[in-house]
Motif scaffolding. Structure first.
Motif, PDB file in Angstrom:
ATOM      1  N   UNK A 274      51.251  34.925  27.554  1.00 37.72           N
ATOM      2  CA  UNK A 274      51.748  35.867  28.475  1.00 37.72           C
ATOM      3  C   UNK A 274      52.464  35.310  29.522  1.00 37.72           C
ATOM      4  N   UNK A 275      51.865  34.215  30.256  1.00 35.74           N
ATOM      5  CA  UNK A 275      52.189  33.604  31.425  1.00 35.74           C
ATOM      6  C   UNK A 275      53.329  32.723  31.175  1.00 35.74           C
ATOM      7  N   UNK A 276      53.607  31.995  30.140  1.00 40.10           N
ATOM      8  CA  UNK A 276      54.654  31.278  29.716  1.00 40.10           C
ATOM      9  C   UNK A 276      55.818  32.118  29.327  1.00 40.10           C
ATOM     10  N   UNK A 277      55.402  33.219  28.670  1.00 40.20           N
ATOM     11  CA  UNK A 277      56.647  34.419  28.525  1.00 40.20           C
ATOM     12  C   UNK A 277      57.264  34.827  29.656  1.00 40.20           C
ATOM     13  N   UNK A 278      56.308  34.727  30.683  1.00 44.27           N
ATOM     14  CA  UNK A 278      56.954  35.351  32.006  1.00 44.27           C
ATOM     15  C   UNK A 278      57.532  34.316  32.853  1.00 44.27           C
ATOM     16  N   UNK A 279      57.579  33.140  32.547  1.00 44.97           N
ATOM     17  CA  UNK A 279      58.243  32.018  33.108  1.00 44.97           C
ATOM     18  C   UNK A 279      57.371  31.999  34.393  1.00 44.97           C
ATOM     19  N   UNK A 280      56.007  32.254  34.337  1.00 41.19           N
ATOM     20  CA  UNK A 280      55.243  31.933  35.612  1.00 41.19           C
ATOM     21  C   UNK A 280      54.065  30.780  35.658  1.00 41.19           C
ATOM     22  N   UNK A 281      54.714  29.762  34.763  1.00 37.39           N
ATOM     23  CA  UNK A 281      53.738  28.473  34.795  1.00 37.39           C
ATOM     24  C   UNK A 281      53.806  27.755  36.151  1.00 37.39           C
ATOM     25  N   UNK A 282      54.593  27.990  36.975  1.00 40.17           N
ATOM     26  CA  UNK A 282      54.656  27.350  38.055  1.00 40.17           C
ATOM     27  C   UNK A 282      54.038  28.053  39.451  1.00 40.17           C
ATOM     28  N   UNK A 283      53.664  29.622  39.077  1.00 37.21           N
ATOM     29  CA  UNK A 283      53.044  30.130  40.103  1.00 37.21           C
ATOM     30  C   UNK A 283      52.036  31.062  39.725  1.00 37.21           C
ATOM     31  N   UNK A 284      52.111  32.425  39.947  1.00 35.88           N
ATOM     32  CA  UNK A 284      50.921  33.034  39.522  1.00 35.88           C
ATOM     33  C   UNK A 284      51.114  34.606  40.217  1.00 35.88           C
ATOM     34  N   UNK A 285      50.126  35.396  40.060  1.00 34.53           N
ATOM     35  CA  UNK A 285      49.973  36.755  40.392  1.00 34.53           C
ATOM     36  C   UNK A 285      50.019  36.699  41.852  1.00 34.53           C
ATOM     37  N   UNK A 286      50.521  37.844  42.634  1.00 32.27           N
ATOM     38  CA  UNK A 286      50.296  37.817  43.992  1.00 32.27           C
ATOM     39  C   UNK A 286      48.878  38.848  44.560  1.00 32.27           C
ATOM     40  N   UNK A 287      48.709  39.608  43.441  1.00 32.38           N
ATOM     41  CA  UNK A 287      47.595  40.530  43.505  1.00 32.38           C
ATOM     42  C   UNK A 287      46.967  40.748  42.344  1.00 32.38           C
ATOM     43  N   UNK A 288      45.377  40.858  42.249  1.00 34.92           N
ATOM     44  CA  UNK A 288      44.384  41.222  41.144  1.00 34.92           C
ATOM     45  C   UNK A 288      43.933  42.558  41.562  1.00 34.92           C
ATOM     46  N   UNK A 289      43.871  43.479  40.632  1.00 33.89           N
ATOM     47  CA  UNK A 289      43.297  44.619  40.914  1.00 33.89           C
ATOM     48  C   UNK A 289      42.218  45.243  39.646  1.00 33.89           C
ATOM     49  N   UNK A 290      41.093  45.091  40.012  1.00 41.49           N
ATOM     50  CA  UNK A 290      40.041  45.516  39.068  1.00 41.49           C
ATOM     51  C   UNK A 290      39.941  47.016  38.729  1.00 41.49           C
ATOM     52  N   UNK A 291      40.854  47.526  37.903  1.00 39.62           N
ATOM     53  CA  UNK A 291      40.953  49.133  37.827  1.00 39.62           C
ATOM     54  C   UNK A 291      39.667  49.566  37.265  1.00 39.62           C
ATOM     55  N   UNK A 292      38.761  48.856  36.177  1.00 33.91           N
ATOM     56  CA  UNK A 292      37.400  49.329  35.800  1.00 33.91           C
ATOM     57  C   UNK A 292      36.825  47.953  35.083  1.00 33.91           C
ATOM     58  N   UNK A 293      35.817  48.301  35.169  1.00 32.40           N
ATOM     59  CA  UNK A 293      34.731  46.931  34.739  1.00 32.40           C
ATOM     60  C   UNK A 293      33.126  47.724  34.627  1.00 32.40           C
ATOM     61  N   UNK A 294      32.652  46.835  33.757  1.00 26.49           N
ATOM     62  CA  UNK A 294      31.235  47.076  33.677  1.00 26.49           C
ATOM     63  C   UNK A 294      30.482  45.575  33.572  1.00 26.49           C
ATOM     64  N   UNK A 295      29.529  45.558  34.227  1.00 27.84           N
ATOM     65  CA  UNK A 295      28.732  44.476  34.393  1.00 27.84           C
ATOM     66  C   UNK A 295      27.173  44.597  33.613  1.00 27.84           C
ATOM     67  N   UNK A 296      26.743  43.883  33.316  1.00 31.59           N
ATOM     68  CA  UNK A 296      25.561  44.025  32.435  1.00 31.59           C
ATOM     69  C   UNK A 296      24.234  44.011  33.249  1.00 31.59           C
ATOM     70  N   UNK A 297      24.460  43.517  34.466  1.00 30.40           N
ATOM     71  CA  UNK A 297      23.155  43.544  35.347  1.00 30.40           C
ATOM     72  C   UNK A 297      23.702  43.966  36.782  1.00 30.40           C
ATOM     73  N   UNK A 298      22.764  44.114  37.713  1.00 25.96           N
ATOM     74  CA  UNK A 298      23.036  44.355  39.022  1.00 25.96           C
ATOM     75  C   UNK A 298      23.642  43.143  39.840  1.00 25.96           C
ATOM     76  N   UNK A 299      24.525  43.312  40.733  1.00 26.87           N
ATOM     77  CA  UNK A 299      25.070  42.134  41.634  1.00 26.87           C
ATOM     78  C   UNK A 299      24.962  42.531  43.039  1.00 26.87           C
ATOM     79  N   UNK A 300      24.814  41.715  43.612  1.00 26.68           N
ATOM     80  CA  UNK A 300      24.772  41.542  45.155  1.00 26.68           C
ATOM     81  C   UNK A 300      25.356  40.434  45.786  1.00 26.68           C
ATOM     82  N   UNK A 301      26.655  40.852  46.550  1.00 27.61           N
ATOM     83  CA  UNK A 301      27.294  39.824  47.186  1.00 27.61           C
ATOM     84  C   UNK A 301      28.213  39.007  46.225  1.00 27.61           C
TER      85      UNK A 301
END
Length: 456
Positions: A274-301
């Motif tokens: 996907x990154x190759x197709x977008x021509x983004x091989x020298x850069x990357x995103x400017x924002x990452x948003x976790x819309x939804x997710x599930x973790x199998x154990x509890x997390x702290x910090x």
């Protein structure tokens, strides 16, 4: 020349200049790709032999001779050497310590298929020992490790191939997908979705005695000290013959201590394309948003609160804002593969199919002659090892170079950090740091366990 190959060429020139200044660059090679010329075949060694270690070795015997193997599990080492002997008529020298391989002057290149947490240490030390390197994906455990590998490639002038084989293999299906995009068959890209499958959690896994033949402390290596854990049930199918639930063979992919879960495992394949197709091989995103997710154990910090269960995400939907404000969605739902959507159409690609109206239209309106070769940057190699050896001959970086791989993998690493901390991250792709979030930036690197620091 394609963007990717311009990038490769640019980094090649940087690499050769730095290495020539240091007096270490080898400008020519003593071997060729001729499979029927045994005296001109490169001499390889494989470090880390289970599953993918044997897979890449097996594929490479057509082009190279294997003189040495290294693995911390004596059982795996012995079984793999028997396979090599059965196929080629000659076993390799076997070692329980990879450093003995790096000491040998007759080894031209090493293939690394250890668990992810070992990749950087072995890769760096191999390059400093004068070896070219083929390392399995995902290349790194952290973003800082990627920067270090880039530095050492430039410093030493070694050729480095990352094992993202979708760039070469699978009937060139992914190359054809990028060629479709470059030919304007879906117009301007508006959205890319990477389906990389979900995962499962685990029961509580007890600490038990280490299996005979396994050097557990060496297996842990740079990772934190931990007990060996396993339940009796045995894994079936690919990667089988070992405990289904464990923190060691195969299942290490489900632990952040050793890997990055599905995000880095399958993400390193599909986010790469996907990154190759977008021509983004020298850069990357400017924002990452976790819309939804599930973790199998509890997390702290940002850290799991227990150490006896799998801890990487089981489900997720991540949105990465790519250059041009194009959303790249990484999801555990739907088909495994990549959906490209544009202003004129859409199509889907994975290892089994390339489908959609733009693909169907190829029957009456084929791609221009040489379109796939243009994406690849020349004649397409028959497999990833052939491309690696060709790069060893030319002393240019191969199709899966460390720079574009690391830029892609940064998206996956950032997605994992966003999930662990449960918040959106703003990323500066020029400075390669998270903006205004010291806690999140602390996850960009990780200290190696004492006694397993990188030998530089």
């Amino acid at each position: 020349m394609t963007d990717l190959n311009r990038l490769n060429r640019r980094h090649f020139l940087r690499t050769t200049s730095a290495a020539a200044a240091a007096g270490v660059f080898a400008g020519s090679s003593r071997f060729s790709l001729a499979a029927d010329s045994p005296n001109e075949r490169p001499v390889f060694a494989t470090i880390g032999l289970r599953n993918q270690g044997w897979t890449i070795t097996n594929k490479s015997t057509k082009f190279a001779d294997f003189a040495a193997f290294a693995d911390v599990d004596a059982n795996v080492l012995g079984a793999t050497n028997e396979k090599l002997k059965e196929k080629t008529g000659k076993a390799a020298d076997g070692y329980d310590d990879y450093r003995k391989v790096l000491e040998r002057d007759d080894i031209d290149a090493v293939m690394i298929a250890t668990p992810d947490h070992w990749h950087t240490k072995v890769s760096v030390e191999a390059m400093l020992a004068g070896k070219d390197v083929y390392c399995e994906k995902p290349l790194t455990l952290t973003i800082a490790e990627g920067k270090l590998i880039e530095k050492i490639v430039k410093q030493t002038g070694r050729v480095f191939q990352v094992g993202t084989m979708q760039r070469t293999e699978n009937d060139h299906r992914f190359l054809k997908a990028i060629a479709l995009i470059r030919a304007g068959r879906i117009g301007d890209i508006r959205k890319v979705t990477c389906g990389i499958n979900g995962a499962t959690g685990s029961p509580v896994i007890p600490a038990i005695d280490v299996p005979e033949g396994l050097d557990w402390d060496m297996w842990l290596g740079p990772a934190p000290k931990a007990s060996y854990r396993a339940l009796p049930e045995i894994r079936q199918g690919y990667g089988g013959g070992v405990p289904l639930y464990t923190n060691c063979h195969y299942a290490w992919r489900n632990w952040y201590e050793y890997s990055g879960g599905q995000m880095n495992d399958w993400g390193a394949h599909h986010v790469d394309i996907a990154t190759w197709a977008l021509g983004a091989g020298e850069t990357g995103p400017n924002k990452i948003t976790p819309v939804s997710y599930s973790l199998p154990v509890e997390y702290k910090d940002g850290y799991p609160t227990v150490d006896d269960q799998y801890n990487t995400p089981t489900k997720f939907e991540i949105h990465a804002n790519m250059p041009g404000d194009i959303p790249l969605v990484i999801t555990s739902e739907g088909d495994n593969g990549i959906l490209f959507e544009g202003t004129k159409g859409r199509f889907f690609v994975n290892r089994g199919r390339l489908s959609g109206k733009p693909v169907e239209d190829l029957e009456s309106n084929p791609l221009p002659e040489g379109a796939v070769e243009e994406v690849y940057g020349g004649p397409v190699s028959e497999n990833h090892t052939a491309n690696f050896i060709a790069a060893m001959q030319s002393r240019q970086q191969p199709i899966s170079d460390v720079w574009t791989h690391n830029r892609m993998l940064e998206t996956c690493h950032l997605a994992n950090i966003a999930i662990r901390l449960g918040r959106e991250l703003n990323w500066d792709p020029q400075k390669r740091e998270i903006v205004g979030d010291p806690e999140a930036n602390s996850f960009l690197s990780r200290e190696n366990r004492k006694g397993y620091e990188i030998d530089m």
